[in-house]
Design a protein around this motif. Structure first.
Motif, PDB file in Angstrom:
ATOM      1  N   UNK A 123       0.831  -1.212   0.000  1.00  0.00           N
ATOM      2  CA  UNK A 123       0.000   0.000   0.000  1.00  0.00           C
ATOM      3  C   UNK A 123       0.864   1.260   0.000  1.00  0.00           C
ATOM      4  N   UNK A 124       0.508   2.194  -0.907  1.00  0.00           N
ATOM      5  CA  UNK A 124       1.228   3.454  -1.040  1.00  0.00           C
ATOM      6  C   UNK A 124       0.304   4.604  -0.611  1.00  0.00           C
ATOM      7  N   UNK A 125       0.298   4.936   0.678  1.00  0.00           N
ATOM      8  CA  UNK A 125      -0.642   5.964   1.153  1.00  0.00           C
ATOM      9  C   UNK A 125      -0.425   7.327   0.518  1.00  0.00           C
ATOM     10  N   UNK A 126       0.820   7.676   0.202  1.00  0.00           N
ATOM     11  CA  UNK A 126       1.081   8.976  -0.426  1.00  0.00           C
ATOM     12  C   UNK A 126       0.423   9.055  -1.802  1.00  0.00           C
ATOM     13  N   UNK A 127       0.415   7.955  -2.527  1.00  0.00           N
ATOM     14  CA  UNK A 127      -0.258   7.904  -3.830  1.00  0.00           C
ATOM     15  C   UNK A 127      -1.767   7.964  -3.634  1.00  0.00           C
ATOM     16  N   UNK A 128      -2.266   7.192  -2.677  1.00  0.00           N
ATOM     17  CA  UNK A 128      -3.707   7.119  -2.444  1.00  0.00           C
ATOM     18  C   UNK A 128      -4.288   8.474  -2.047  1.00  0.00           C
ATOM     19  N   UNK A 129      -3.503   9.298  -1.354  1.00  0.00           N
ATOM     20  CA  UNK A 129      -3.976  10.619  -0.942  1.00  0.00           C
ATOM     21  C   UNK A 129      -4.319  11.509  -2.132  1.00  0.00           C
ATOM     22  N   UNK A 130      -3.688  11.240  -3.266  1.00  0.00           N
ATOM     23  CA  UNK A 130      -3.912  12.049  -4.462  1.00  0.00           C
ATOM     24  C   UNK A 130      -5.030  11.503  -5.349  1.00  0.00           C
ATOM     25  N   UNK A 131      -5.656  10.413  -4.924  1.00  0.00           N
ATOM     26  CA  UNK A 131      -6.676   9.751  -5.745  1.00  0.00           C
ATOM     27  C   UNK A 131      -8.030   9.756  -5.048  1.00  0.00           C
ATOM     28  N   UNK A 132      -9.113   9.672  -5.804  1.00  0.00           N
ATOM     29  CA  UNK A 132     -10.439   9.590  -5.179  1.00  0.00           C
ATOM     30  C   UNK A 132     -10.581   8.297  -4.369  1.00  0.00           C
ATOM     31  N   UNK A 133     -11.426   8.328  -3.363  1.00  0.00           N
ATOM     32  CA  UNK A 133     -11.725   7.112  -2.607  1.00  0.00           C
ATOM     33  C   UNK A 133     -12.256   6.045  -3.562  1.00  0.00           C
ATOM     34  N   UNK A 134     -11.744   4.839  -3.428  1.00  0.00           N
ATOM     35  CA  UNK A 134     -12.095   3.764  -4.356  1.00  0.00           C
ATOM     36  C   UNK A 134     -12.235   2.461  -3.589  1.00  0.00           C
ATOM     37  N   UNK A 135     -13.199   1.652  -3.995  1.00  0.00           N
ATOM     38  CA  UNK A 135     -13.367   0.326  -3.404  1.00  0.00           C
ATOM     39  C   UNK A 135     -13.190  -0.738  -4.487  1.00  0.00           C
ATOM     40  N   UNK A 136     -12.495  -1.799  -4.119  1.00  0.00           N
ATOM     41  CA  UNK A 136     -12.196  -2.895  -5.035  1.00  0.00           C
ATOM     42  C   UNK A 136     -12.658  -4.213  -4.397  1.00  0.00           C
ATOM     43  N   UNK A 137     -12.907  -5.191  -5.244  1.00  0.00           N
ATOM     44  CA  UNK A 137     -13.145  -6.552  -4.780  1.00  0.00           C
ATOM     45  C   UNK A 137     -12.228  -7.477  -5.566  1.00  0.00           C
ATOM     46  N   UNK A 138     -11.392  -8.221  -4.852  1.00  0.00           N
ATOM     47  CA  UNK A 138     -10.505  -9.194  -5.487  1.00  0.00           C
ATOM     48  C   UNK A 138     -11.017 -10.587  -5.158  1.00  0.00           C
ATOM     49  N   UNK A 139     -11.400 -11.336  -6.176  1.00  0.00           N
ATOM     50  CA  UNK A 139     -11.921 -12.686  -5.956  1.00  0.00           C
ATOM     51  C   UNK A 139     -10.807 -13.701  -6.112  1.00  0.00           C
ATOM     52  N   UNK A 140     -10.656 -14.546  -5.103  1.00  0.00           N
ATOM     53  CA  UNK A 140      -9.690 -15.638  -5.104  1.00  0.00           C
ATOM     54  C   UNK A 140     -10.474 -16.941  -4.978  1.00  0.00           C
ATOM     55  N   UNK A 141     -10.686 -17.615  -6.085  1.00  0.00           N
ATOM     56  CA  UNK A 141     -11.504 -18.824  -6.029  1.00  0.00           C
ATOM     57  C   UNK A 141     -12.902 -18.486  -5.552  1.00  0.00           C
ATOM     58  N   UNK A 142     -13.314 -19.087  -4.425  1.00  0.00           N
ATOM     59  CA  UNK A 142     -14.643 -18.843  -3.867  1.00  0.00           C
ATOM     60  C   UNK A 142     -14.670 -17.679  -2.884  1.00  0.00           C
ATOM     61  N   UNK A 143     -13.516 -17.076  -2.622  1.00  0.00           N
ATOM     62  CA  UNK A 143     -13.428 -16.005  -1.634  1.00  0.00           C
ATOM     63  C   UNK A 143     -13.312 -14.644  -2.315  1.00  0.00           C
ATOM     64  N   UNK A 144     -13.931 -13.650  -1.690  1.00  0.00           N
ATOM     65  CA  UNK A 144     -13.827 -12.296  -2.209  1.00  0.00           C
ATOM     66  C   UNK A 144     -13.307 -11.380  -1.110  1.00  0.00           C
ATOM     67  N   UNK A 164     -16.369  -0.297  -6.647  1.00  0.00           N
ATOM     68  CA  UNK A 164     -16.195   0.401  -7.925  1.00  0.00           C
ATOM     69  C   UNK A 164     -15.744  -0.544  -9.029  1.00  0.00           C
ATOM     70  N   UNK A 165     -14.964  -1.554  -8.660  1.00  0.00           N
ATOM     71  CA  UNK A 165     -14.551  -2.567  -9.635  1.00  0.00           C
ATOM     72  C   UNK A 165     -14.266  -3.863  -8.889  1.00  0.00           C
ATOM     73  N   UNK A 166     -14.696  -4.963  -9.483  1.00  0.00           N
ATOM     74  CA  UNK A 166     -14.425  -6.292  -8.943  1.00  0.00           C
ATOM     75  C   UNK A 166     -13.687  -7.097  -9.997  1.00  0.00           C
ATOM     76  N   UNK A 167     -12.678  -7.834  -9.555  1.00  0.00           N
ATOM     77  CA  UNK A 167     -11.913  -8.633 -10.506  1.00  0.00           C
ATOM     78  C   UNK A 167     -11.511  -9.960  -9.890  1.00  0.00           C
ATOM     79  N   UNK A 192      -6.157 -11.323 -15.407  1.00  0.00           N
ATOM     80  CA  UNK A 192      -7.078 -10.689 -14.465  1.00  0.00           C
ATOM     81  C   UNK A 192      -8.399 -10.496 -15.204  1.00  0.00           C
ATOM     82  N   UNK A 193      -9.498 -10.966 -14.611  1.00  0.00           N
ATOM     83  CA  UNK A 193     -10.813 -10.843 -15.243  1.00  0.00           C
ATOM     84  C   UNK A 193     -11.653  -9.829 -14.481  1.00  0.00           C
ATOM     85  N   UNK A 194     -12.069  -8.794 -15.151  1.00  0.00           N
ATOM     86  CA  UNK A 194     -12.948  -7.805 -14.529  1.00  0.00           C
ATOM     87  C   UNK A 194     -14.361  -8.387 -14.498  1.00  0.00           C
TER      88      UNK A 194
END
Length: 213
Positions: A123-144, A164-167, A192-194
């Motif tokens: 995680x790069x907090x300095x980069x994240x501070x310059x970006x809009x709040x974003x939510x992701x979902x990463x699916x690993x097999x049956x787990x998200x 905002x995006x699930x992959x 990676x599958x969106x």
């Protein structure tokens, strides 16, 4: 704690005596993510023999790194304050090990807890501070794994929910984090599958989570 005794009076030798037995540090890694029942620890470490898991838990309890605690009528294992002091050590060790990760072998797996720690490491907090709040979902097999980034704040939980995006991902996520695999190429190649949401946000993910290999 265990049979290993280096016969040296130093902080490093004592630390290795405490957490250097096989599987011990991975148990600590998973408990950094959160308290776990015995069965949850066994599931997250699929190759650990049950007798070794039981032994490591007893050893880590004996030296005050973890403890058993009642939670909603079940017993969970959790880190003590002393054990929690290992968190920055584990994150730093993860960043160091990432440099020698190499390609995944077919028998190797990524668990939700191992990915959580890898993402916290990257995680790069300095980069994240310059970006809009974003939510992701990463699916690993049956787990998200739900990953929410809001400025320098990072929150990760298992489950599902609006994002905002699930992959769907696997070992390729480490190549994405390292910069070896470009986000667009990851999608085009099928590594990676969106699943839903805005595909272009995968680039934001790769910028927010980055570790040089």
């Amino acid at each position: 704690m265990a049979a290993r005794d280096y016969g040296q009076y130093s902080g490093i030798s004592r630390a290795v005596e405490l957490i250097g037995e096989r599987w011990a540090l991975l148990i600590v890694r998973d408990l950094i993510v959160g308290p776990r029942r015995y069965g949850e620890l066994a599931t997250g470490l699929p190759r650990i023999p049950s007798n070794i898991l039981a032994a490591r838990l007893k050893e880590l309890q004996a030296v005050g790194i973890i403890r058993r605690a009642p939670r909603s009528r079940v017993i969970v294992y959790e880190l003590t304050p002393y054990g929690r002091e290992l968190e920055p050590v584990v994150l730093a060790l993860g960043a160091w090990g990432f440099k020698a990760l190499g390609d995944a072998r077919s028998e190797q797996v990524i668990t939700p807890d191992s990915l959580t720690i890898d993402l916290r490491t990257a995680f790069q907090p300095a980069v994240a501070l310059e970006l809009p709040a974003t939510s992701y979902a990463a699916r690993l097999g049956d787990n998200e794994l739900i990953i929410r980034v809001d400025g320098s704040a990072l929150d990760m939980t298992r489950g599902d929910g609006p994002v905002d995006v699930a992959f769907a991902t696997g070992p390729a996520i480490h190549r994405l984090i390292s910069g070896e695999l470009a986000p667009l190429r990851a999608i085009e190649s099928g590594e990676v599958e969106v699943l839903r949401g805005r595909a272009e946000l995968l680039g934001r993910f790769a910028s927010t989570f980055h570790l040089a290999a």
